[in-house]
Design a protein around this motif. Structure first.
Motif, PDB file in Angstrom:
ATOM      1  N   ARG A  18      39.955  46.565  37.734  1.00  0.00           N
ATOM      2  CA  ARG A  18      41.213  45.913  37.365  1.00  0.00           C
ATOM      3  C   ARG A  18      42.247  46.076  38.479  1.00  0.00           C
ATOM      4  O   ARG A  18      43.026  45.167  38.757  1.00  0.00           O
ATOM      5  CB  ARG A  18      41.744  46.475  36.051  1.00  0.00           C
ATOM      6  CG  ARG A  18      40.935  46.000  34.854  1.00  0.00           C
ATOM      7  CD  ARG A  18      41.410  46.585  33.559  1.00  0.00           C
ATOM      8  NE  ARG A  18      42.787  46.263  33.241  1.00  0.00           N
ATOM      9  CZ  ARG A  18      43.209  45.130  32.699  1.00  0.00           C
ATOM     10  NH1 ARG A  18      42.336  44.202  32.412  1.00  0.00           N
ATOM     11  NH2 ARG A  18      44.463  44.932  32.443  1.00  0.00           N
ATOM     12  N   TYR A  32      41.302  43.679  41.277  1.00  0.00           N
ATOM     13  CA  TYR A  32      41.620  42.294  40.926  1.00  0.00           C
ATOM     14  C   TYR A  32      43.055  41.959  41.351  1.00  0.00           C
ATOM     15  O   TYR A  32      43.309  40.899  41.911  1.00  0.00           O
ATOM     16  CB  TYR A  32      41.445  42.065  39.428  1.00  0.00           C
ATOM     17  CG  TYR A  32      41.960  40.726  38.972  1.00  0.00           C
ATOM     18  CD1 TYR A  32      41.238  39.569  39.229  1.00  0.00           C
ATOM     19  CD2 TYR A  32      43.180  40.607  38.315  1.00  0.00           C
ATOM     20  CE1 TYR A  32      41.710  38.333  38.830  1.00  0.00           C
ATOM     21  CE2 TYR A  32      43.655  39.379  37.912  1.00  0.00           C
ATOM     22  CZ  TYR A  32      42.924  38.251  38.174  1.00  0.00           C
ATOM     23  OH  TYR A  32      43.404  37.040  37.790  1.00  0.00           O
ATOM     24  N   GLY A  33      43.966  42.877  41.104  1.00  0.00           N
ATOM     25  CA  GLY A  33      45.362  42.655  41.488  1.00  0.00           C
ATOM     26  C   GLY A  33      45.529  42.482  42.985  1.00  0.00           C
ATOM     27  O   GLY A  33      46.389  41.725  43.453  1.00  0.00           O
ATOM     28  N   VAL A  49      44.314  38.791  44.003  1.00  0.00           N
ATOM     29  CA  VAL A  49      45.024  37.614  43.472  1.00  0.00           C
ATOM     30  C   VAL A  49      45.688  36.783  44.576  1.00  0.00           C
ATOM     31  O   VAL A  49      45.542  35.559  44.586  1.00  0.00           O
ATOM     32  CB  VAL A  49      46.036  38.019  42.378  1.00  0.00           C
ATOM     33  CG1 VAL A  49      46.966  36.879  42.028  1.00  0.00           C
ATOM     34  CG2 VAL A  49      45.294  38.489  41.147  1.00  0.00           C
ATOM     35  N   ARG A  79      44.748  32.892  45.243  1.00  0.00           N
ATOM     36  CA  ARG A  79      45.759  31.832  45.135  1.00  0.00           C
ATOM     37  C   ARG A  79      45.722  30.935  46.366  1.00  0.00           C
ATOM     38  O   ARG A  79      45.751  29.708  46.264  1.00  0.00           O
ATOM     39  CB  ARG A  79      47.140  32.452  44.984  1.00  0.00           C
ATOM     40  CG  ARG A  79      48.217  31.407  44.887  1.00  0.00           C
ATOM     41  CD  ARG A  79      49.584  32.023  44.636  1.00  0.00           C
ATOM     42  NE  ARG A  79      50.546  30.941  44.599  1.00  0.00           N
ATOM     43  CZ  ARG A  79      51.596  30.839  45.398  1.00  0.00           C
ATOM     44  NH1 ARG A  79      51.855  31.792  46.267  1.00  0.00           N
ATOM     45  NH2 ARG A  79      52.406  29.820  45.317  1.00  0.00           N
ATOM     46  N   VAL A  95      48.199  31.117  38.542  1.00  0.00           N
ATOM     47  CA  VAL A  95      47.831  32.514  38.804  1.00  0.00           C
ATOM     48  C   VAL A  95      48.356  33.402  37.680  1.00  0.00           C
ATOM     49  O   VAL A  95      47.656  34.304  37.207  1.00  0.00           O
ATOM     50  CB  VAL A  95      48.382  32.983  40.173  1.00  0.00           C
ATOM     51  CG1 VAL A  95      48.208  34.476  40.355  1.00  0.00           C
ATOM     52  CG2 VAL A  95      47.697  32.234  41.296  1.00  0.00           C
ATOM     53  N   THR A 144      46.049  35.736  35.294  1.00  0.00           N
ATOM     54  CA  THR A 144      46.325  37.174  35.272  1.00  0.00           C
ATOM     55  C   THR A 144      46.701  37.643  33.868  1.00  0.00           C
ATOM     56  O   THR A 144      46.274  38.715  33.431  1.00  0.00           O
ATOM     57  CB  THR A 144      47.449  37.509  36.278  1.00  0.00           C
ATOM     58  OG1 THR A 144      47.045  37.056  37.576  1.00  0.00           O
ATOM     59  CG2 THR A 144      47.715  38.995  36.330  1.00  0.00           C
ATOM     60  N   THR A 145      47.464  36.842  33.149  1.00  0.00           N
ATOM     61  CA  THR A 145      47.827  37.194  31.774  1.00  0.00           C
ATOM     62  C   THR A 145      46.589  37.218  30.884  1.00  0.00           C
ATOM     63  O   THR A 145      46.406  38.138  30.082  1.00  0.00           O
ATOM     64  CB  THR A 145      48.858  36.194  31.226  1.00  0.00           C
ATOM     65  OG1 THR A 145      50.024  36.243  32.048  1.00  0.00           O
ATOM     66  CG2 THR A 145      49.228  36.518  29.795  1.00  0.00           C
ATOM     67  N   ASN A 174      43.595  37.810  31.829  1.00  0.00           N
ATOM     68  CA  ASN A 174      42.824  38.983  32.232  1.00  0.00           C
ATOM     69  C   ASN A 174      43.400  40.252  31.608  1.00  0.00           C
ATOM     70  O   ASN A 174      42.669  41.162  31.236  1.00  0.00           O
ATOM     71  CB  ASN A 174      42.814  39.109  33.759  1.00  0.00           C
ATOM     72  CG  ASN A 174      41.996  40.272  34.229  1.00  0.00           C
ATOM     73  OD1 ASN A 174      40.863  40.456  33.823  1.00  0.00           O
ATOM     74  ND2 ASN A 174      42.579  41.074  35.094  1.00  0.00           N
ATOM     75  N   ASP A 175      44.704  40.308  31.476  1.00  0.00           N
ATOM     76  CA  ASP A 175      45.341  41.491  30.899  1.00  0.00           C
ATOM     77  C   ASP A 175      45.223  41.521  29.375  1.00  0.00           C
ATOM     78  O   ASP A 175      45.028  42.581  28.786  1.00  0.00           O
ATOM     79  CB  ASP A 175      46.819  41.532  31.304  1.00  0.00           C
ATOM     80  CG  ASP A 175      47.482  42.834  30.879  1.00  0.00           C
ATOM     81  OD1 ASP A 175      46.899  43.905  31.132  1.00  0.00           O
ATOM     82  OD2 ASP A 175      48.566  42.771  30.281  1.00  0.00           O
TER      83      ASP A 175
END
Length: 71
Positions: free
Chosen positions: A34, A37-38, A41, A45, A55, A59-60, A62-63
Protein backbone atom coordinates in the motif's frame (compact mmCIF):
# COMPACT_ATOMS: atom_id res chain seq x y z
CA UNK A 1 9.03 -44.54 16.24
CA UNK A 2 6.52 -41.75 16.89
CA UNK A 3 2.99 -42.87 17.69
CA UNK A 4 0.23 -41.58 15.46
CA UNK A 5 -1.97 -38.88 16.93
CA UNK A 6 -5.46 -40.13 17.85
CA UNK A 7 -6.92 -36.97 16.29
CA UNK A 8 -5.96 -36.24 12.66
CA UNK A 9 -4.49 -32.78 12.12
CA UNK A 10 -4.32 -32.18 15.88
CA UNK A 11 -2.53 -28.93 16.74
CA UNK A 12 1.03 -29.38 17.87
CA UNK A 13 2.98 -27.15 20.25
CA UNK A 14 4.43 -24.13 18.49
CA UNK A 15 1.71 -23.87 15.85
CA UNK A 16 0.15 -20.67 17.27
CA UNK A 17 3.51 -18.89 17.03
CA UNK A 18 4.03 -20.15 13.51
CA UNK A 19 0.55 -18.95 12.53
CA UNK A 20 1.15 -15.57 14.15
CA UNK A 21 4.45 -15.22 12.30
CA UNK A 22 2.83 -16.02 8.97
CA UNK A 23 0.00 -13.57 9.64
CA UNK A 24 2.48 -10.85 10.60
CA UNK A 25 4.38 -11.48 7.38
CA UNK A 26 1.23 -11.10 5.31
CA UNK A 27 0.20 -7.91 7.09
CA UNK A 28 3.68 -6.45 6.62
CA UNK A 29 3.69 -7.28 2.91
CA UNK A 30 0.27 -5.69 2.42
CA UNK A 31 1.34 -2.58 4.33
CA UNK A 32 4.46 -2.18 2.21
CA UNK A 33 2.45 -2.74 -0.98
CA UNK A 34 0.00 0.00 0.00
CA UNK A 35 2.93 2.34 0.71
CA UNK A 36 4.54 1.51 -2.63
CA UNK A 37 1.25 2.16 -4.44
CA UNK A 38 1.30 5.75 -3.18
CA UNK A 39 4.77 6.20 -4.60
CA UNK A 40 3.70 4.83 -8.00
CA UNK A 41 0.63 7.05 -8.41
CA UNK A 42 2.45 10.04 -9.99
CA UNK A 43 4.13 7.80 -12.58
CA UNK A 44 0.83 6.04 -13.29
CA UNK A 45 -0.86 9.41 -13.79
CA UNK A 46 1.78 10.51 -16.26
CA UNK A 47 1.96 7.24 -18.20
CA UNK A 48 -1.79 6.68 -18.39
CA UNK A 49 -2.72 10.33 -18.96
CA UNK A 50 -5.16 10.40 -16.04
CA UNK A 51 -6.59 13.61 -14.60
CA UNK A 52 -6.33 14.38 -10.89
CA UNK A 53 -9.99 13.40 -10.51
CA UNK A 54 -9.37 9.98 -12.07
CA UNK A 55 -6.31 9.37 -9.89
CA UNK A 56 -8.30 10.45 -6.85
CA UNK A 57 -11.11 8.05 -7.68
CA UNK A 58 -8.75 5.10 -8.11
CA UNK A 59 -6.85 5.97 -4.93
CA UNK A 60 -10.09 6.36 -2.97
CA UNK A 61 -11.35 3.00 -4.23
CA UNK A 62 -8.03 1.44 -3.23
CA UNK A 63 -8.37 2.89 0.26
CA UNK A 64 -12.05 2.03 0.78
CA UNK A 65 -11.74 -1.57 -0.47
CA UNK A 66 -9.85 -3.05 2.51
CA UNK A 67 -11.88 -1.00 5.00
CA UNK A 68 -15.19 -2.39 3.73
CA UNK A 69 -13.98 -5.99 4.15
CA UNK A 70 -12.99 -5.47 7.79
CA UNK A 71 -16.33 -4.13 8.98
Amino acid sequence: MIAASPIPNAPRPGRPWQSAGLALGAVTALGLARFAYGLLVPAMRTDLGWSLAQVGAVTTANDIGPRRRTR
